[in-house]
Design an enzyme around this catalytic site. Sequence first.
Site, short mmCIF file in Angstrom:
data_model
loop_
_atom_site.label_atom_id
_atom_site.label_comp_id
_atom_site.label_asym_id
_atom_site.label_seq_id
_atom_site.Cartn_x
_atom_site.Cartn_y
_atom_site.Cartn_z
N GLY A 186 0.83 -1.19 0.00
CA GLY A 186 0.00 0.00 0.00
C GLY A 186 0.87 1.25 0.00
O GLY A 186 2.09 1.17 0.14
N CYS A 226 5.59 -5.62 1.69
CA CYS A 226 5.83 -4.19 1.52
C CYS A 226 5.26 -3.39 2.70
O CYS A 226 5.82 -3.44 3.78
CB CYS A 226 5.27 -3.73 0.17
SG CYS A 226 5.99 -2.16 -0.39
N ASN A 284 8.85 -1.33 -4.54
CA ASN A 284 8.18 -0.03 -4.69
C ASN A 284 7.81 0.48 -3.31
O ASN A 284 6.73 0.22 -2.80
CB ASN A 284 6.93 -0.16 -5.56
CG ASN A 284 6.16 1.14 -5.64
OD1 ASN A 284 6.67 2.20 -5.28
ND2 ASN A 284 4.92 1.07 -6.07
N HIS A 305 8.40 -7.34 -3.45
CA HIS A 305 7.18 -7.94 -3.98
C HIS A 305 7.48 -9.31 -4.59
O HIS A 305 7.91 -9.41 -5.74
CB HIS A 305 6.57 -7.04 -5.06
CG HIS A 305 5.97 -5.78 -4.52
ND1 HIS A 305 4.62 -5.66 -4.22
CD2 HIS A 305 6.53 -4.60 -4.19
CE1 HIS A 305 4.38 -4.46 -3.74
NE2 HIS A 305 5.52 -3.80 -3.70
N ASP A 325 5.35 -11.33 -5.60
CA ASP A 325 4.40 -11.52 -6.71
C ASP A 325 4.99 -11.04 -8.03
O ASP A 325 4.56 -11.48 -9.10
CB ASP A 325 3.09 -10.80 -6.42
CG ASP A 325 3.31 -9.36 -5.97
OD1 ASP A 325 2.93 -8.44 -6.71
OD2 ASP A 325 3.86 -9.13 -4.88
#
EC number: 6.3.5.5
Length: 362
Positions: A219, A246, A288, A331, A333
Site C-alpha cells: 500500500g 511491503c 516499490n 514484492h 508476486d
Amino acid sequence: MDRLLLLEDGTIFKGKGFGAPIEVTGEVVFTTGMTGYQETITDQSYNGQMIVFTYPLVGNYGINRDDFESIEPTCKGVIVKEHARVASNWRSQITLDEFLKRKNIPGISGIDTRQLTKLLREKGTIKGMITGANENLEHAFDQLRATVLPTNQVAQVSTSRPYPSPGSGRNVVVIDFGLKHSILRELSNRNCNLTILPYNTTAQTILELDPDGVMLTNGPGDPKDVPEALEMIRGIQGKLPIFGICLGHQLISLANGADTFKLKFGHRGFNHPVREIATGRIDFTSQNHGYAVDEKSIDKNELIVTHIELNDGTVEGIKHRHHPVFSVQFHPDAAPGPHDAGHLFDQFMELMDAGKERKANA
C-alpha cells in the site's frame, strides 16, 4: 501541447503533454524498471505520486486487459523521455495516451529523465507540478509550495467493503492496504479461498471468519499513518499465520515495537538484489516503497532480520521468533519483475498447513 514540470526547488522542465490535459501536484519519484509500465501505473502504492520512468521509451506495447494491478490507478502523473504514440503488440487494446485520458492522468514527454533522476537522487523525492506552458510561473510555484500532500493514502485506495475471490483450498483473509492484483493471482494459483477486507478491519472480525492465514498487502504512504492496523496485527498475532508484503512488512515491524523511516529516494524498480541471511541466497526483486524498517530499533528477542538489500543494507525481511509471522519489503508476486522470490508464497502455504495440523491434533 507544450507542458511544464515544475519542482518545488525551482527547477523547470519543458516537454510535450499526453494523456489528460489537466494540472496536478504530487510527489515526484523514479522507477528503474525497463518494462511493465502498465503494472507500475496501476500499482496503488504510487498513490499521489508522479512516476518518472528511467527507461527512455514508454508506451510502445500499449495497454492490455491482463496486466492491471488495480482497476482505477491513483498515481498523479507519468513522466517519460519518449512517449510512443503508436503501440505494437498482439495483446494491445488501447494506447497509453488513450488509457491515461480515460483515467484522467496527465503525462509529459521530452523530459531529460536522466537529469531529473540524478536530481532526485541528490535531493530526495520532492513535490512537483505538471502544468500548462502558458501558466503564470510565480503563481504556479506558490501553489506548488503551499500544497500539503495527503496522509490518508491507504484509506483512499483500500476497498471499503469486503468481497470474496472464491477458491477450493486454504481460507485466506487478505487485508487490503492498496493491494496489487498479482498478490491475489499468486494466492488463487495455489487454490486459496480469499476474503478481501478493508484496511481498518478489526482483529475480532478476522478471527470470527476462522481463516487459515492472513495476508497483509502492499500500500502507499507512511506506515505510521495506519495506527488501526497495528492493533489488529497484535490481536491476531500468535493465533493465525501472517504474511506481510511491503507496507504489510512495515506494519508488522511497527506492531512489534520497531520503527520506520523515510528513505531519501526510495526503492522503485525490478532489479534490486536481496540476500537471505540464513542461506546466502540472492534474489533479484521487484520493489516499490519510500519507507524502510530501522534495523537498530528491532527487538532481537521478538523479531529476526531475514533479508537485507545489498545496495544499501536496509532491512528487507523479518520473521517473528515466537509466532508464525513473516514479511518481506519487496514484492514476491513480481508483476512486473523477476520471479526469484515466488517461493515465499509456498512458505506461507506451509505455515498455514502446519497451523491446520496443530488445530486438528489439539
